[in-house]
Design a protein around this motif. Structure first.
Motif, PDB file in Angstrom:
ATOM      1  N   VAL A  19      77.005 160.197  51.152  1.00  0.00           N
ATOM      2  CA  VAL A  19      77.321 159.573  50.168  1.00  0.00           C
ATOM      3  C   VAL A  19      75.881 158.300  50.289  1.00  0.00           C
ATOM      4  CG1 VAL A  19      79.728 158.968  50.033  1.00  0.00           C
ATOM      5  CG2 VAL A  19      78.052 158.685  52.596  1.00  0.00           C
ATOM      6  N   SER A  20      75.694 158.052  49.239  1.00  0.00           N
ATOM      7  CA  SER A  20      74.233 156.875  49.078  1.00  0.00           C
ATOM      8  C   SER A  20      73.304 156.419  50.118  1.00  0.00           C
ATOM      9  CB  SER A  20      73.694 157.303  48.053  1.00  0.00           C
ATOM     10  OG  SER A  20      73.724 158.050  46.324  1.00  0.00           O
ATOM     11  N   THR A  21      74.778 155.426  51.100  1.00  0.00           N
ATOM     12  CA  THR A  21      74.684 154.529  51.387  1.00  0.00           C
ATOM     13  C   THR A  21      75.180 154.404  52.225  1.00  0.00           C
ATOM     14  OG1 THR A  21      75.822 152.804  51.100  1.00  0.00           O
ATOM     15  CG2 THR A  21      73.248 153.333  49.615  1.00  0.00           C
ATOM     16  N   GLU A  23      77.142 151.860  53.906  1.00  0.00           N
ATOM     17  CA  GLU A  23      78.485 151.182  53.359  1.00  0.00           C
ATOM     18  C   GLU A  23      79.445 151.869  52.858  1.00  0.00           C
ATOM     19  OE1 GLU A  23      75.033 150.240  52.224  1.00  0.00           O
ATOM     20  OE2 GLU A  23      75.011 148.925  54.319  1.00  0.00           O
ATOM     21  N   GLN A  24      78.853 152.996  51.934  1.00  0.00           N
ATOM     22  CA  GLN A  24      79.869 154.012  51.091  1.00  0.00           C
ATOM     23  C   GLN A  24      80.322 154.966  52.073  1.00  0.00           C
ATOM     24  OE1 GLN A  24      77.103 155.997  48.636  1.00  0.00           O
ATOM     25  NE2 GLN A  24      77.777 154.657  46.714  1.00  0.00           N
ATOM     26  N   SER A  25      81.637 155.041  51.907  1.00  0.00           N
ATOM     27  CA  SER A  25      83.227 156.165  52.135  1.00  0.00           C
ATOM     28  C   SER A  25      82.473 157.348  51.893  1.00  0.00           C
ATOM     29  CB  SER A  25      84.506 155.513  51.954  1.00  0.00           C
ATOM     30  OG  SER A  25      85.533 155.919  52.757  1.00  0.00           O
ATOM     31  N   THR A  26      83.175 158.481  52.667  1.00  0.00           N
ATOM     32  CA  THR A  26      83.266 159.325  52.374  1.00  0.00           C
ATOM     33  C   THR A  26      84.885 159.602  52.636  1.00  0.00           C
ATOM     34  OG1 THR A  26      83.310 159.637  54.556  1.00  0.00           O
ATOM     35  CG2 THR A  26      80.927 160.249  54.180  1.00  0.00           C
ATOM     36  N   ARG A  28      86.666 159.699  50.268  1.00  0.00           N
ATOM     37  CA  ARG A  28      86.937 160.323  48.900  1.00  0.00           C
ATOM     38  C   ARG A  28      87.816 161.223  48.584  1.00  0.00           C
ATOM     39  NH1 ARG A  28      84.199 160.014  44.164  1.00  0.00           N
ATOM     40  NH2 ARG A  28      82.372 159.258  44.064  1.00  0.00           N
ATOM     41  N   GLN A  29      86.089 162.036  49.091  1.00  0.00           N
ATOM     42  CA  GLN A  29      85.567 163.621  48.573  1.00  0.00           C
ATOM     43  C   GLN A  29      86.203 164.345  49.322  1.00  0.00           C
ATOM     44  OE1 GLN A  29      81.438 163.752  48.673  1.00  0.00           O
ATOM     45  NE2 GLN A  29      81.026 161.828  48.419  1.00  0.00           N
ATOM     46  N   LYS A  42      75.134 160.709  55.098  1.00  0.00           N
ATOM     47  CA  LYS A  42      75.027 159.690  54.568  1.00  0.00           C
ATOM     48  C   LYS A  42      73.386 159.395  53.781  1.00  0.00           C
ATOM     49  CE  LYS A  42      79.173 156.972  55.664  1.00  0.00           C
ATOM     50  NZ  LYS A  42      79.617 156.304  56.468  1.00  0.00           N
ATOM     51  N   SER A  44      70.361 158.836  50.518  1.00  0.00           N
ATOM     52  CA  SER A  44      70.487 158.586  49.014  1.00  0.00           C
ATOM     53  C   SER A  44      70.022 159.777  48.004  1.00  0.00           C
ATOM     54  CB  SER A  44      68.491 157.818  48.761  1.00  0.00           C
ATOM     55  OG  SER A  44      68.380 158.280  47.312  1.00  0.00           O
ATOM     56  N   ARG A  73      76.564 165.828  44.525  1.00  0.00           N
ATOM     57  CA  ARG A  73      76.361 166.086  46.094  1.00  0.00           C
ATOM     58  C   ARG A  73      75.042 166.793  46.582  1.00  0.00           C
ATOM     59  NH1 ARG A  73      77.132 161.033  47.016  1.00  0.00           N
ATOM     60  NH2 ARG A  73      76.917 161.536  44.772  1.00  0.00           N
TER      61      ARG A  73
END
Length: 195
Positions: A19-21, A23-26, A28-29, A42, A44, A73
């Protein structure tokens, strides 16, 4: 019956999640994929520094399968990244599956497969760049309308701050009472010579 001397080791199912940041959750992948090992990053998409991807590539062995949620990804600087990753891993005897695109590679790629993979990776990169472009346009439009972007600015009451410092309250307690952040309180205290 003749038995092959070749190993029948099925290999592991390994996942790479990015994930890019922070704060984003992994979560869902690769939710429905049963994995033996997962490498999570985590960072960019723009950066070439991807230690977990490198660790994942080093970890994979012949007979293993690498599962990736989608092409974007692993792409860093264009379609060549995806093609190079697949070719490198296929040469090691590792299969690669991109779930969102429904693509699986488990041997040497044909020219057609390389072309399709290159096109899809380019589209993934273009989508990412379009999202960033729209984001920049939205920010510029909001600024043009005089809207403040980012965290809301807090104005700390100087007298109240001095009083709370004199009472011996901790910076955390002061920030809570003033409805501010600790960083803002620290900065204001420094500006007023209270630290």
């Amino acid at each position: 019956m003749v038995h092959s001397s070749k190993s029948t080791h099925k290999g592991q199912h390994v996942g790479y999640i990015r994930v890019s940041t922070l704060e984003q959750s992994t979560s869902r992948q690769l939710v429905d994929v049963e994995l033996d090992r997962v490498f999570t990053e985590k960072t960019s998409a723009k950066t070439v520094e991807r230690p977990e991807l490198q660790a994942c590539i080093q970890y994979l062995r012949e007979g293993d399968t690498l599962h990736v949620h989608s092409l974007d990804r692993v792409c860093r600087s264009g379609a060549g990244d995806a093609v190079m990753l697949v070719e490198t891993l296929n040469a090691k005897g590792v299969s690669v599956v991109f779930h969102k695109e429904g693509m699986s590679f488990n041997g040497s790629m044909t020219a057609a497969q390389k072309g399709v993979l290159g096109i899809l990776a380019s589209v993934a990169q273009m989508e990412r760049e379009l999202i960033l472009e729209r984001q920049r346009e939205g920010i510029a439009a909001a600024k043009a309308l005089g809207k403040h972007m980012g965290r809301p600015k807090t104005s700390l009451n100087e007298d109240e701050l001095k009083r709370l410092v004199a009472e011996g309250l901790s910076v955390s307690a002061i920030a809570k009472q003033l409805g501010s952040t600790r960083q803002s309180v620290y900065r204001r205290m420094e500006a007023l010579g209270l630290r």
